[in-house]
Design a protein around this motif. Structure first.
Motif, PDB file in Angstrom:
ATOM      1  N   MET A 144     -29.663  65.810  39.229  1.00 36.88           N
ATOM      2  CA  MET A 144     -28.407  65.269  39.733  1.00 36.88           C
ATOM      3  C   MET A 144     -27.747  64.342  38.715  1.00 36.88           C
ATOM      4  O   MET A 144     -26.507  64.252  38.657  1.00 36.88           O
ATOM      5  CB  MET A 144     -28.634  64.536  41.051  1.00 36.88           C
ATOM      6  CG  MET A 144     -29.039  65.432  42.209  1.00 36.88           C
ATOM      7  SD  MET A 144     -27.889  66.785  42.505  1.00 36.88           S
ATOM      8  CE  MET A 144     -26.371  65.903  42.848  1.00 36.88           C
ATOM      9  N   SER A 148     -24.105  65.221  37.640  1.00 36.98           N
ATOM     10  CA  SER A 148     -23.107  64.192  37.938  1.00 36.98           C
ATOM     11  C   SER A 148     -22.405  63.728  36.669  1.00 36.98           C
ATOM     12  O   SER A 148     -21.211  63.386  36.707  1.00 36.98           O
ATOM     13  CB  SER A 148     -23.772  63.010  38.652  1.00 36.98           C
ATOM     14  OG  SER A 148     -24.305  63.400  39.897  1.00 36.98           O
ATOM     15  N   GLN A 151     -19.634  65.869  36.098  1.00 35.88           N
ATOM     16  CA  GLN A 151     -18.547  65.611  37.032  1.00 35.88           C
ATOM     17  C   GLN A 151     -17.762  64.360  36.653  1.00 35.88           C
ATOM     18  O   GLN A 151     -16.527  64.350  36.704  1.00 35.88           O
ATOM     19  CB  GLN A 151     -19.112  65.448  38.453  1.00 35.88           C
ATOM     20  CG  GLN A 151     -19.889  66.636  38.973  1.00 35.88           C
ATOM     21  CD  GLN A 151     -19.002  67.749  39.478  1.00 35.88           C
ATOM     22  OE1 GLN A 151     -17.810  67.567  39.673  1.00 35.88           O
ATOM     23  NE2 GLN A 151     -19.590  68.918  39.699  1.00 35.88           N
ATOM     24  N   SER A 176     -20.363  58.998  39.781  1.00 37.86           N
ATOM     25  CA  SER A 176     -20.622  59.814  40.970  1.00 37.86           C
ATOM     26  C   SER A 176     -22.107  59.916  41.318  1.00 37.86           C
ATOM     27  O   SER A 176     -22.440  60.312  42.437  1.00 37.86           O
ATOM     28  CB  SER A 176     -20.063  61.233  40.774  1.00 37.86           C
ATOM     29  OG  SER A 176     -20.718  61.894  39.712  1.00 37.86           O
ATOM     30  N   ARG A 180     -23.981  60.990  44.904  1.00 35.77           N
ATOM     31  CA  ARG A 180     -24.357  62.398  44.961  1.00 35.77           C
ATOM     32  C   ARG A 180     -25.864  62.591  45.087  1.00 35.77           C
ATOM     33  O   ARG A 180     -26.312  63.575  45.695  1.00 35.77           O
ATOM     34  CB  ARG A 180     -23.834  63.129  43.723  1.00 35.77           C
ATOM     35  CG  ARG A 180     -22.311  63.132  43.632  1.00 35.77           C
ATOM     36  CD  ARG A 180     -21.804  63.947  42.456  1.00 35.77           C
ATOM     37  NE  ARG A 180     -21.899  65.373  42.748  1.00 35.77           N
ATOM     38  CZ  ARG A 180     -22.531  66.241  41.973  1.00 35.77           C
ATOM     39  NH1 ARG A 180     -23.161  65.814  40.887  1.00 35.77           N
ATOM     40  NH2 ARG A 180     -22.561  67.518  42.293  1.00 35.77           N
ATOM     41  N   HIS A 183     -26.866  62.170  48.724  1.00 39.51           N
ATOM     42  CA  HIS A 183     -26.220  63.257  49.462  1.00 39.51           C
ATOM     43  C   HIS A 183     -27.032  64.542  49.334  1.00 39.51           C
ATOM     44  O   HIS A 183     -27.231  65.271  50.313  1.00 39.51           O
ATOM     45  CB  HIS A 183     -24.805  63.455  48.922  1.00 39.51           C
ATOM     46  CG  HIS A 183     -23.911  64.232  49.841  1.00 39.51           C
ATOM     47  ND1 HIS A 183     -23.804  63.968  51.186  1.00 39.51           N
ATOM     48  CD2 HIS A 183     -23.083  65.282  49.605  1.00 39.51           C
ATOM     49  CE1 HIS A 183     -22.947  64.812  51.741  1.00 39.51           C
ATOM     50  NE2 HIS A 183     -22.504  65.634  50.798  1.00 39.51           N
ATOM     51  N   SER A 238     -18.938  59.779  49.313  1.00 32.34           N
ATOM     52  CA  SER A 238     -18.708  60.770  48.262  1.00 32.34           C
ATOM     53  C   SER A 238     -17.240  61.163  48.202  1.00 32.34           C
ATOM     54  O   SER A 238     -16.670  61.353  47.116  1.00 32.34           O
ATOM     55  CB  SER A 238     -19.583  62.003  48.523  1.00 32.34           C
ATOM     56  OG  SER A 238     -19.398  62.982  47.532  1.00 32.34           O
ATOM     57  N   TRP A 371     -22.260  72.732  47.201  1.00 37.09           N
ATOM     58  CA  TRP A 371     -22.288  72.958  45.753  1.00 37.09           C
ATOM     59  C   TRP A 371     -21.067  73.735  45.293  1.00 37.09           C
ATOM     60  O   TRP A 371     -20.535  73.492  44.205  1.00 37.09           O
ATOM     61  CB  TRP A 371     -23.568  73.691  45.359  1.00 37.09           C
ATOM     62  CG  TRP A 371     -24.703  72.744  45.104  1.00 37.09           C
ATOM     63  CD1 TRP A 371     -25.712  72.400  45.967  1.00 37.09           C
ATOM     64  CD2 TRP A 371     -24.934  71.997  43.919  1.00 37.09           C
ATOM     65  NE1 TRP A 371     -26.547  71.487  45.375  1.00 37.09           N
ATOM     66  CE2 TRP A 371     -26.092  71.225  44.120  1.00 37.09           C
ATOM     67  CE3 TRP A 371     -24.273  71.900  42.696  1.00 37.09           C
ATOM     68  CZ2 TRP A 371     -26.613  70.371  43.151  1.00 37.09           C
ATOM     69  CZ3 TRP A 371     -24.790  71.054  41.721  1.00 37.09           C
ATOM     70  CH2 TRP A 371     -25.942  70.302  41.958  1.00 37.09           C
ATOM     71  N   ALA A 374     -18.305  71.282  44.913  1.00 42.32           N
ATOM     72  CA  ALA A 374     -18.455  70.429  43.737  1.00 42.32           C
ATOM     73  C   ALA A 374     -18.164  71.184  42.444  1.00 42.32           C
ATOM     74  O   ALA A 374     -17.477  70.669  41.552  1.00 42.32           O
ATOM     75  CB  ALA A 374     -19.872  69.850  43.694  1.00 42.32           C
TER      76      ALA A 374
END
Length: 458
Positions: A144, A148, A151, A176, A180, A183, A238, A371, A374
């Motif tokens: 992650m 992230s 992102q 993020s 995330r 989450h 989020s 997903w 995202a």
């Protein structure tokens, strides 16, 4: 049908298939630690039977997750050479940390967990189970962190088109990541709880393993009733993060075309990207501003404020988000109804048990659609706002990518179809009595050059 599009499609197929198994094994590992802890306290056979039953399920899911994950990582070199060359200084170490800290930990204690229960003490075996569960969470942490960073990139310097890490704390704990990570973990736990509750309900419908299934069903619905509201809060956080750092993605998720205040919440619509309008929209006035900005008159940017070549696709994020949210509230409703029926002593009504069985895949569908929101919502960027996906793909012939994609589809459907068939067989067998666990031998291993305890025959 360009090589870039086919490479995206191939990676989407592989990662969508792969994510199901880690999501299941993350939740199952913690579930196994819970079952073994209860058995250590109570020392009753049903809890051992449940542990060994779910241990078999975990072993198969874990194996399929590892295999599909290894295949996925090869594509960074074959289909995404531009990304590997530009971002390898950042992504490479993060993935290596996952191997060094998580995969080695899991692999070491997984052997004890699966095959050492006759060789080690009960507490040592429980410790191994806990280490495997910890390893799955550490693995989630690093994966992650890497995703992230793509992102919301931070802590880097860009020189000659290459990313160099300047501050690893900012790279890992990018804007993020703190939202995330929980989450994703909560999503994995919820998906696993839905399987546990649904399988338990199926056994109760069939009149099999009634006592064990009744206990696990109650545990599953109680867990969901507590965790899903937490997940809703984390999901709201989020959304606020996406509003701050990825406004184009938020505009696609909500199919907002014009920047405005007093934004309605669109429950359903048919986004028309050519006309830049929503057809058949069902809106709730001002509720969008309240949810998306936590303000009655909050402003949400529209897609028209972004250049046409920097807008993500709208349909996939829009519909995927609503499927994810809808399933989340459906799972919460199922759990709350269960708590109410549990209190009234009518938990095992056939219609309610059938609802559980129908909802077994709902957690995995929610993870998948989350997903898709995202990743598709990040387009056309592979590193958001810095590196475009077209710059990341390898210059491959279209025919080569088409052939590899077709190969992946055939092989995955064959091999993993057989794995899923075996999982179904394990579920049909159920939590039968587990093998007897022998006590650990209390002998100190001899040194290599010590005198043997038994006489050596001539």
């Amino acid at each position: 049908m360009t090589a870039e599009f086919l490479s995206r499609l191939q990676f989407a197929f592989v990662v969508s298939f792969h994510i199901l198994f880690p999501a299941f094994s993350i939740g199952l590992a913690s579930w196994l630690a819970f079952l073994e802890a209860v058995w250590l306290v109570r020392r009753t056979d049903p809890w051992r039977d449940l542990y060994f039953f779910w241990l078999k399920i975990f072993a198969v899911a874990f194996g399929m997750g590892v295999v599909s994950g290894i295949v996925m990582s090869f594509q960074f070199g074959t289909n995404w050479a531009g990304f590997s060359e530009a971002a390898g200084n950042v992504i490479g170490p993060l993935l290596n940390y996952e191997v060094l800290t998580a995969f080695f930990l899991e692999a070491t204690f997984l052997g004890v967990m699966l095959f050492g229960w006759r060789k080690v003490s009960d507490r040592t075996h429980f410790f191994a189970t806990c280490m495997v569960a910890l390893g799955t969470l550490i693995s989630t942490f690093w994966i992650m962190a890497a995703n992230s960073w793509m992102q919301t990139p931070a802590g880097y310097a860009l020189r000659d088109g290459v990313f160099y890490p300047d501050d690893w704390m900012k790279v890992i704990f990018n804007p993020s990541f703190p939202v995330r990570l929980p989450h994703m973990v909560l999503g994995a736990f919820i998906s696993t709880a839905m399987v546990i509750g649904g399988v338990s309900a199926w056994y109760l419908l069939k009149g099999r393993f009634a006592d064990k299934s009744r206990a696990t069903l109650k545990l599953a619905l109680a867990f969901l009733a507590i965790v899903i509201p937490v997940q809703i809060v984390v999901g709201d956080m989020s959304g606020l993060e996406v509003h701050r750092n990825q406004p184009a993605k938020l505009a696609a998720i909500e199919a907002r075309w014009e920047t405005r205040r007093d934004v309605p919440l669109t429950l359903f619509a048919w986004p028309d990207e050519q006309a830049q309008a929503n057809r058949y929209a069902i809106d709730v006035p001002r509720l969008g501003s309240i949810i998306l900005t936590h303000s009655l008159h909050g402003e949400v940017k529209g897609l028209q404020d972004f250049p046409a070549d920097q807008r993500p696709p709208v349909a996939i994020p829009f519909f995927s988000f609503r499927i994810m949210v809808g399933l989340g509230f459906a799972m919460l409703g199922l759990a709350l109804i269960g708590l109410w029926r549990w209190r009234r002593g009518t938990l095992e009504k056939p219609w309610y048990l059938r609802a559980w069985v129908v909802m077994i895949p709902s957690g995995f569908v929610a993870v998948l659609t989350g997903w898709w929101v995202a990743e598709v919502g990040r387009q056309p960027w592979v590193v958001y706002g810095v590196m475009r996906t077209s710059e990341a793909s390898s210059p491959l012939p279209v025919g080569s990518v088409m052939a590899s994609l077709a190969t992946f589809v055939v092989v995955y459907l064959g091999i993993f179809g057989a794995g899923l068939y075996y999982l179904v067989k394990l579920f049909r067998t159920g939590p039968v009595p587990a093998p007897v666990r022998e006590a650990a031998p209390h002998q100190t291993p001899a040194r290599p050059l010590s005198v043997p305890q038994d006489a050596i025959e001539e």
